[in-house]
Design a protein around this motif. Structure first.
Motif, PDB file in Angstrom:
ATOM      1  N   ALA A   6      70.407 153.593   0.149  1.00  0.00           N
ATOM      2  CA  ALA A   6      71.858 153.223   0.551  1.00  0.00           C
ATOM      3  C   ALA A   6      71.755 153.009   2.396  1.00  0.00           C
ATOM      4  N   ILE A   7      72.591 151.676   2.789  1.00  0.00           N
ATOM      5  CA  ILE A   7      72.774 151.757   4.165  1.00  0.00           C
ATOM      6  C   ILE A   7      74.443 151.750   4.287  1.00  0.00           C
ATOM      7  N   CYS A   8      74.572 152.423   5.260  1.00  0.00           N
ATOM      8  CA  CYS A   8      76.128 152.602   5.821  1.00  0.00           C
ATOM      9  C   CYS A   8      76.106 152.343   7.183  1.00  0.00           C
ATOM     10  N   ASP A   9      76.927 151.114   7.482  1.00  0.00           N
ATOM     11  CA  ASP A   9      77.080 150.679   8.714  1.00  0.00           C
ATOM     12  C   ASP A   9      78.205 149.774   8.788  1.00  0.00           C
ATOM     13  N   ASP A  10      79.041 150.116   9.936  1.00  0.00           N
ATOM     14  CA  ASP A  10      80.248 149.324   9.898  1.00  0.00           C
ATOM     15  C   ASP A  10      80.138 147.929  10.856  1.00  0.00           C
ATOM     16  N   ASP A  11      78.809 147.731  10.993  1.00  0.00           N
ATOM     17  CA  ASP A  11      78.572 146.373  11.608  1.00  0.00           C
ATOM     18  C   ASP A  11      77.701 145.463  10.263  1.00  0.00           C
ATOM     19  N   THR A  12      78.338 144.375   9.858  1.00  0.00           N
ATOM     20  CA  THR A  12      77.981 143.713   8.753  1.00  0.00           C
ATOM     21  C   THR A  12      76.466 143.031   9.221  1.00  0.00           C
ATOM     22  N   ASN A  13      76.418 142.662  10.431  1.00  0.00           N
ATOM     23  CA  ASN A  13      75.046 142.086  11.073  1.00  0.00           C
ATOM     24  C   ASN A  13      74.111 143.020  11.032  1.00  0.00           C
ATOM     25  N   ASP A  14      74.368 144.011  11.443  1.00  0.00           N
ATOM     26  CA  ASP A  14      73.148 145.184  11.420  1.00  0.00           C
ATOM     27  C   ASP A  14      72.596 145.395   9.972  1.00  0.00           C
ATOM     28  N   ILE A  15      73.781 145.573   9.151  1.00  0.00           N
ATOM     29  CA  ILE A  15      73.152 145.615   7.883  1.00  0.00           C
ATOM     30  C   ILE A  15      72.533 144.428   7.105  1.00  0.00           C
ATOM     31  N   ALA A  16      72.913 143.244   7.429  1.00  0.00           N
ATOM     32  CA  ALA A  16      72.023 141.964   7.117  1.00  0.00           C
ATOM     33  C   ALA A  16      70.767 142.075   7.654  1.00  0.00           C
ATOM     34  N   ILE A  17      70.693 142.335   8.688  1.00  0.00           N
ATOM     35  CA  ILE A  17      69.106 142.421   9.210  1.00  0.00           C
ATOM     36  C   ILE A  17      68.284 143.564   8.808  1.00  0.00           C
ATOM     37  N   MET A  18      68.964 144.785   8.442  1.00  0.00           N
ATOM     38  CA  MET A  18      68.134 145.677   7.805  1.00  0.00           C
ATOM     39  C   MET A  18      67.528 145.285   6.156  1.00  0.00           C
ATOM     40  N   LYS A  19      68.594 144.758   5.393  1.00  0.00           N
ATOM     41  CA  LYS A  19      68.393 144.332   4.035  1.00  0.00           C
ATOM     42  C   LYS A  19      67.274 143.360   4.386  1.00  0.00           C
ATOM     43  N   LYS A  20      67.156 142.020   5.148  1.00  0.00           N
ATOM     44  CA  LYS A  20      66.345 141.450   5.233  1.00  0.00           C
ATOM     45  C   LYS A  20      65.046 141.794   5.509  1.00  0.00           C
ATOM     46  N   ASN A  21      64.760 142.972   6.280  1.00  0.00           N
ATOM     47  CA  ASN A  21      63.629 143.537   6.593  1.00  0.00           C
ATOM     48  C   ASN A  21      63.134 144.179   5.389  1.00  0.00           C
ATOM     49  N   ILE A  22      64.007 145.084   4.931  1.00  0.00           N
ATOM     50  CA  ILE A  22      63.470 145.611   3.684  1.00  0.00           C
ATOM     51  C   ILE A  22      63.020 144.964   2.727  1.00  0.00           C
ATOM     52  N   LEU A  23      63.853 143.638   2.206  1.00  0.00           N
ATOM     53  CA  LEU A  23      63.262 142.841   1.365  1.00  0.00           C
ATOM     54  C   LEU A  23      61.811 142.247   1.606  1.00  0.00           C
ATOM     55  N   GLN A  24      61.697 142.013   2.939  1.00  0.00           N
ATOM     56  CA  GLN A  24      60.271 141.619   3.387  1.00  0.00           C
ATOM     57  C   GLN A  24      59.334 142.695   3.102  1.00  0.00           C
ATOM     58  N   TYR A  25      59.573 143.830   3.229  1.00  0.00           N
ATOM     59  CA  TYR A  25      58.744 144.975   3.041  1.00  0.00           C
ATOM     60  C   TYR A  25      58.397 145.107   1.671  1.00  0.00           C
ATOM     61  N   THR A  26      59.365 145.079   0.814  1.00  0.00           N
ATOM     62  CA  THR A  26      59.583 145.017  -0.601  1.00  0.00           C
ATOM     63  C   THR A  26      58.525 144.121  -1.360  1.00  0.00           C
ATOM     64  N   ILE A  27      58.443 142.953  -0.924  1.00  0.00           N
ATOM     65  CA  ILE A  27      57.564 141.752  -1.233  1.00  0.00           C
ATOM     66  C   ILE A  27      56.270 142.077  -0.733  1.00  0.00           C
ATOM     67  N   GLU A  28      55.996 142.450   0.291  1.00  0.00           N
ATOM     68  CA  GLU A  28      54.685 142.498   0.952  1.00  0.00           C
ATOM     69  C   GLU A  28      53.902 143.829   0.486  1.00  0.00           C
ATOM     70  N   SER A  29      54.837 144.881   0.100  1.00  0.00           N
ATOM     71  CA  SER A  29      54.170 146.199  -0.227  1.00  0.00           C
ATOM     72  C   SER A  29      54.141 146.317  -1.806  1.00  0.00           C
ATOM     73  N   ASP A  30      54.831 145.552  -2.434  1.00  0.00           N
ATOM     74  CA  ASP A  30      54.665 145.585  -3.967  1.00  0.00           C
ATOM     75  C   ASP A  30      55.460 146.726  -4.586  1.00  0.00           C
ATOM     76  N   ASN A  31      56.524 147.140  -3.743  1.00  0.00           N
ATOM     77  CA  ASN A  31      57.258 148.365  -4.234  1.00  0.00           C
ATOM     78  C   ASN A  31      58.563 147.727  -4.712  1.00  0.00           C
ATOM     79  N   ASN A  32      59.370 148.733  -5.639  1.00  0.00           N
ATOM     80  CA  ASN A  32      60.654 148.179  -6.010  1.00  0.00           C
ATOM     81  C   ASN A  32      61.887 148.708  -5.109  1.00  0.00           C
ATOM     82  N   ILE A  33      62.372 148.290  -4.309  1.00  0.00           N
ATOM     83  CA  ILE A  33      63.293 148.976  -3.580  1.00  0.00           C
ATOM     84  C   ILE A  33      64.827 148.405  -3.783  1.00  0.00           C
TER      85      ILE A  33
END
Length: 241
Positions: A6-33
């Motif tokens: 879970a990500i908790c942040d009142d800044d929607t832009n910060d959440i979007a950036i983190m989700k984008k980077n986590i998605l990239q990590y998910t694809i590159e590492s072959d983990n299911n996040i």
């Protein structure tokens, strides 16, 4: 590895950036996040018990309940939760010690920070994996510490399902007792009688016919297994003294 975060942040832009980077990590590492987003601490708190998050990324400066107080309340609910603070205010680091955070990340959170963070998380979880059992309930994976598992029993109404009795709840999952015994016998689980598998670490006392668990539950011991089980339990007590 399957991770529920879970990500908790009142800044929607910060959440979007983190989700984008986590998605990239998910694809590159072959983990299911799987990532859930919350824009206020109160929303996460009200929804927390409906999920089994292993990891939370918390902003500190939030308007309703700040991230530090949120972390305190989450820690009270879950001793094993990995708490990561994402902040532009490193001066909070000393105050955070009481909630035992896994890591601090300075904003803005770039991909390099996410890559290092999740590599460290996965290494830690793999080291701890020997003390965790994954119980699948209708497609939802529950990561349960073995210390929380009292016993497993086969279900009379459905021989292909098992009841996992935990310290605070029960989970129903597909499987057979023989499969569970193969998986857990090396972790101190033994069969006291037909249809049951019990955690030796959860036994408070034992007689020739019954055993008493730490939470007050009683389980039967078959005549055929009685002497062997008492010997196993005696050796277990000697080993932990």
């Amino acid at each position: 590895m399957n991770l529920n975060i879970a990500i908790c942040d009142d800044d929607t832009n910060d959440i979007a950036i983190m989700k984008k980077n986590i998605l990239q990590y998910t694809i590159e590492s072959d983990n299911n996040i799987v990532v859930s987003s919350y824009f206020s601490a109160s929303d996460l708190l009200s929804d927390y018990k409906n999920h089994l998050y292993q990891i939370v990324l918390l902003d500190i400066e939030m308007p309703d309940i700040n991230g530090m107080e949120l972390a305190r309340q989450l820690r009270d609910m879950d001793d094993d939760l990995l708490i990561i603070f994402t902040t532009s205010y490193p001066e909070y680091m000393h105050e955070s010690f009481e909630v035992q955070p896994f890591q601090f990340i300075t904003k803005p959170v770039d991909y390099t920070a996410i890559y290092k963070l999740f590599n460290n998380i996965i290494k830690k979880l793999y080291r701890n994996s020997k003390s965790i059992v994954i119980i699948d309930t209708d497609g939802e994976k529950n990561f349960v510490p073995l210390s929380d598992l009292l016993y497993i029993s086969s279900m009379k109404e459905n021989k292909l399902h098992l009841r996992y009795q935990l310290t605070d709840r029960a989970l129903i999952s597909k499987g057979t007792l023989s499969e569970a015994e193969k998986r857990l016998s090396s972790h101190g689980f033994v069969s006291p009688s037909r249809g049951f598998l019990v955690n030796l670490h959860q036994i408070r006392s034992i007689t020739s016919t019954r055993l008493l668990l730490n939470n007050g539950f009683e389980l039967p011991i078959s005549r055929r297994r009685s002497k062997e089980l008492q010997n196993i339990y005696s050796q277990h007590i000697i080993n932990i003294l």
